[in-house]
Design a protein around this motif. Structure first.
Motif, mmCIF file in Angstrom:
data_model
loop_
_atom_site.group_PDB
_atom_site.id
_atom_site.type_symbol
_atom_site.label_atom_id
_atom_site.label_comp_id
_atom_site.label_asym_id
_atom_site.label_seq_id
_atom_site.Cartn_x
_atom_site.Cartn_y
_atom_site.Cartn_z
ATOM 1 N N ASN A 1 0.819 -1.213 0.000
ATOM 2 C CA ASN A 1 0.000 0.000 0.000
ATOM 3 C C ASN A 1 0.852 1.262 0.000
ATOM 4 N N ARG A 2 0.345 2.291 -0.677
ATOM 5 C CA ARG A 2 0.916 3.635 -0.586
ATOM 6 C C ARG A 2 -0.173 4.576 -0.113
ATOM 7 N N SER A 3 0.177 5.450 0.807
ATOM 8 C CA SER A 3 -0.817 6.316 1.436
ATOM 9 C C SER A 3 -1.227 7.492 0.563
ATOM 10 N N GLY A 4 -0.379 7.883 -0.361
ATOM 11 C CA GLY A 4 -0.656 9.076 -1.156
ATOM 12 C C GLY A 4 -0.204 10.353 -0.486
ATOM 13 N N LYS A 5 0.267 10.261 0.759
ATOM 14 C CA LYS A 5 0.718 11.451 1.478
ATOM 15 C C LYS A 5 2.009 11.978 0.849
ATOM 16 N N GLY A 6 2.169 13.285 0.928
ATOM 17 C CA GLY A 6 3.369 13.903 0.369
ATOM 18 C C GLY A 6 3.436 13.797 -1.138
ATOM 19 N N GLY A 7 2.271 13.571 -1.770
ATOM 20 C CA GLY A 7 2.248 13.482 -3.224
ATOM 21 C C GLY A 7 2.708 12.156 -3.775
ATOM 22 N N ALA A 8 2.737 11.109 -2.932
ATOM 23 C CA ALA A 8 3.175 9.791 -3.395
ATOM 24 C C ALA A 8 2.292 9.309 -4.542
ATOM 25 N N ARG A 9 2.923 8.850 -5.615
ATOM 26 C CA ARG A 9 2.202 8.434 -6.802
ATOM 27 C C ARG A 9 1.830 6.954 -6.745
ATOM 28 N N ASP A 10 1.007 6.571 -7.696
ATOM 29 C CA ASP A 10 0.608 5.175 -7.830
ATOM 30 C C ASP A 10 1.819 4.328 -8.219
ATOM 31 N N PHE A 11 1.703 3.028 -8.047
ATOM 32 C CA PHE A 11 2.741 2.103 -8.485
ATOM 33 C C PHE A 11 2.887 2.190 -10.004
ATOM 34 N N ALA A 12 4.115 2.009 -10.482
ATOM 35 C CA ALA A 12 4.410 2.139 -11.909
ATOM 36 C C ALA A 12 4.647 0.766 -12.535
ATOM 37 N N ASP A 13 4.905 0.761 -13.845
ATOM 38 C CA ASP A 13 5.134 -0.503 -14.554
ATOM 39 C C ASP A 13 6.341 -1.246 -13.992
ATOM 40 N N HIS A 14 7.383 -0.509 -13.611
ATOM 41 C CA HIS A 14 8.564 -1.195 -13.088
ATOM 42 C C HIS A 14 8.280 -1.834 -11.724
ATOM 43 N N ASP A 15 7.330 -1.270 -10.956
ATOM 44 C CA ASP A 15 6.931 -1.909 -9.699
ATOM 45 C C ASP A 15 6.213 -3.223 -9.990
ATOM 46 N N LEU A 16 5.345 -3.228 -10.998
ATOM 47 C CA LEU A 16 4.660 -4.463 -11.396
ATOM 48 C C LEU A 16 5.659 -5.511 -11.861
ATOM 49 N N ALA A 17 6.656 -5.091 -12.634
ATOM 50 C CA ALA A 17 7.658 -6.033 -13.135
ATOM 51 C C ALA A 17 8.455 -6.641 -11.986
ATOM 52 N N THR A 18 8.834 -5.807 -11.011
ATOM 53 C CA THR A 18 9.561 -6.314 -9.841
ATOM 54 C C THR A 18 8.706 -7.294 -9.061
ATOM 55 N N ALA A 19 7.444 -6.933 -8.845
ATOM 56 C CA ALA A 19 6.538 -7.806 -8.102
ATOM 57 C C ALA A 19 6.369 -9.146 -8.801
ATOM 58 N N ALA A 20 6.279 -9.127 -10.133
ATOM 59 C CA ALA A 20 6.123 -10.377 -10.882
ATOM 60 C C ALA A 20 7.342 -11.277 -10.726
ATOM 61 N N LEU A 21 8.537 -10.690 -10.771
ATOM 62 C CA LEU A 21 9.755 -11.474 -10.590
ATOM 63 C C LEU A 21 9.838 -12.052 -9.176
ATOM 64 N N LEU A 22 9.477 -11.239 -8.196
ATOM 65 C CA LEU A 22 9.554 -11.698 -6.811
ATOM 66 C C LEU A 22 8.460 -12.723 -6.498
ATOM 67 N N ARG A 23 7.286 -12.570 -7.114
ATOM 68 C CA ARG A 23 6.174 -13.488 -6.845
ATOM 69 C C ARG A 23 6.569 -14.929 -7.131
ATOM 70 N N ALA A 24 7.212 -15.173 -8.269
ATOM 71 C CA ALA A 24 7.622 -16.535 -8.611
ATOM 72 C C ALA A 24 8.601 -17.086 -7.575
ATOM 73 N N ARG A 25 9.520 -16.245 -7.131
ATOM 74 C CA ARG A 25 10.526 -16.696 -6.160
ATOM 75 C C ARG A 25 9.925 -16.876 -4.772
ATOM 76 N N LEU A 26 8.973 -16.037 -4.423
ATOM 77 C CA LEU A 26 8.276 -16.206 -3.146
ATOM 78 C C LEU A 26 7.531 -17.535 -3.123
ATOM 79 N N GLY A 27 6.833 -17.844 -4.216
ATOM 80 C CA GLY A 27 6.109 -19.105 -4.278
ATOM 81 C C GLY A 27 7.032 -20.296 -4.154
ATOM 82 N N HIS A 28 8.155 -20.278 -4.853
ATOM 83 C CA HIS A 28 9.115 -21.382 -4.774
ATOM 84 C C HIS A 28 9.649 -21.534 -3.351
ATOM 85 N N ALA A 29 9.990 -20.407 -2.716
ATOM 86 C CA ALA A 29 10.554 -20.464 -1.364
ATOM 87 C C ALA A 29 9.543 -20.993 -0.356
ATOM 88 N N LEU A 30 8.300 -20.507 -0.418
ATOM 89 C CA LEU A 30 7.292 -20.944 0.541
ATOM 90 C C LEU A 30 6.940 -22.414 0.348
#
Length: 248
Positions: free
Chosen positions: A148-177
């Motif tokens: 989550n991001r609060s939006g305080k201080g002008g914080a913007r929405d998640f970007a495409d590179h955040d989605l790409a990072t999450a996708a890479l980490l998701r596969a590794r999280l699943g394997h580890a768990l």
């Protein structure tokens, strides 16, 4: 990925997952690194099913005591929850998804879940994903993660590179768990399943035997084999595990 700093943050999560020896010690170290790799103000880690019944959050105590129960009552119309838990669409079950890709900000604020939960925890922007995480009491388990991001201080929405990072980490999280979880249980037989169905409904062994036209001793044997396959120690645990599996 946003530059070399972002890559280093992601690799720190990967290194931690590779070195992890058990889930209990992994999670306290994982959540801060995850929140740095996909920058946000808070993260909610929710296993399904969860014997404890309370999500793990960073900051700790982000959700009040009644928040999980409240959320369960108001989350069904929430498209991000539906998309994350059901895996509908072409992106695959539990693939990372942005709140803003599914609803406008006004539609988000109109959700009952926003007024009762999201606004309280300061979740103006959200990225959510889910992945398999072994078994609990014989029932397949998934973990849902919301950053989550609060939006305080002008914080913007998640970007495409955040989605790409999450996708890479998701596969590794699943394997580890899955690696850290107990081995996949053996499949119960049709007869063991029939016995478990009746036990989960509260029938005694005598009643189960009468219903299935077998002896109480045979019921005992079926349960003994089922306990080992479900990796539980007794009748109550078996009934709970079987009900959880039925819900999934």
């Amino acid at each position: 990925m946003a530059g070399e700093a972002g890559l280093r943050r992601m690799l720190a999560v990967v290194d931690l997952l590779i070195d992890a020896v058990d889930e209990e010690s992994l999670l306290p170290a994982l959540l801060p690194l995850l929140l740095r790799a996909v920058p946000g103000d808070s993260v909610v880690w929710t296993p399904h099913p969860d014997p404890v019944g309370r999500p793990l959050t960073l900051p700790a105590g982000l959700l009040g005591r009644d928040a999980p129960k409240t959320f369960a009552c108001v989350s069904s119309p929430d498209p991000l929850v539906t998309r994350t838990t059901s895996g509908s669409g072409t992106s695959g079950s539990g693939a990372p998804m942005l709140r803003s890709a599914l609803r406008t900000h006004g539609q988000y604020h109109a959700l009952a879940a926003y007024a009762d939960v999201y606004r309280v925890i300061g979740a103006e922007h959200q990225l959510a994903m889910a992945f398999p995480a072994g078994y609990v009491g014989g029932a397949p388990r998934r973990v849902c993660v919301a950053i989550n991001r609060s939006g305080k201080g002008g914080a913007r929405d998640f970007a495409d590179h955040d989605l790409a990072t999450a996708a890479l980490l998701r596969a590794r999280l699943g394997h580890a768990l899955n690696r850290l979880a107990p081995p996949t249980p053996e499949l119960v037989t049709d007869r063991e399943a029939a016995v478990l169905d009746l036990v989960a409904r509260g029938l005694t062994n005598q009643q189960v035997a009468h219903r299935l036209a077998i002896s109480p001793r045979t019921v005992d044997k079926h349960l003994e084999h089922a306990y080992a396959k479900l990796r539980v120690g007794g009748r109550v645990e078996a009934a709970n595990a079987w009900r959880a599996r039925a819900l999934l």
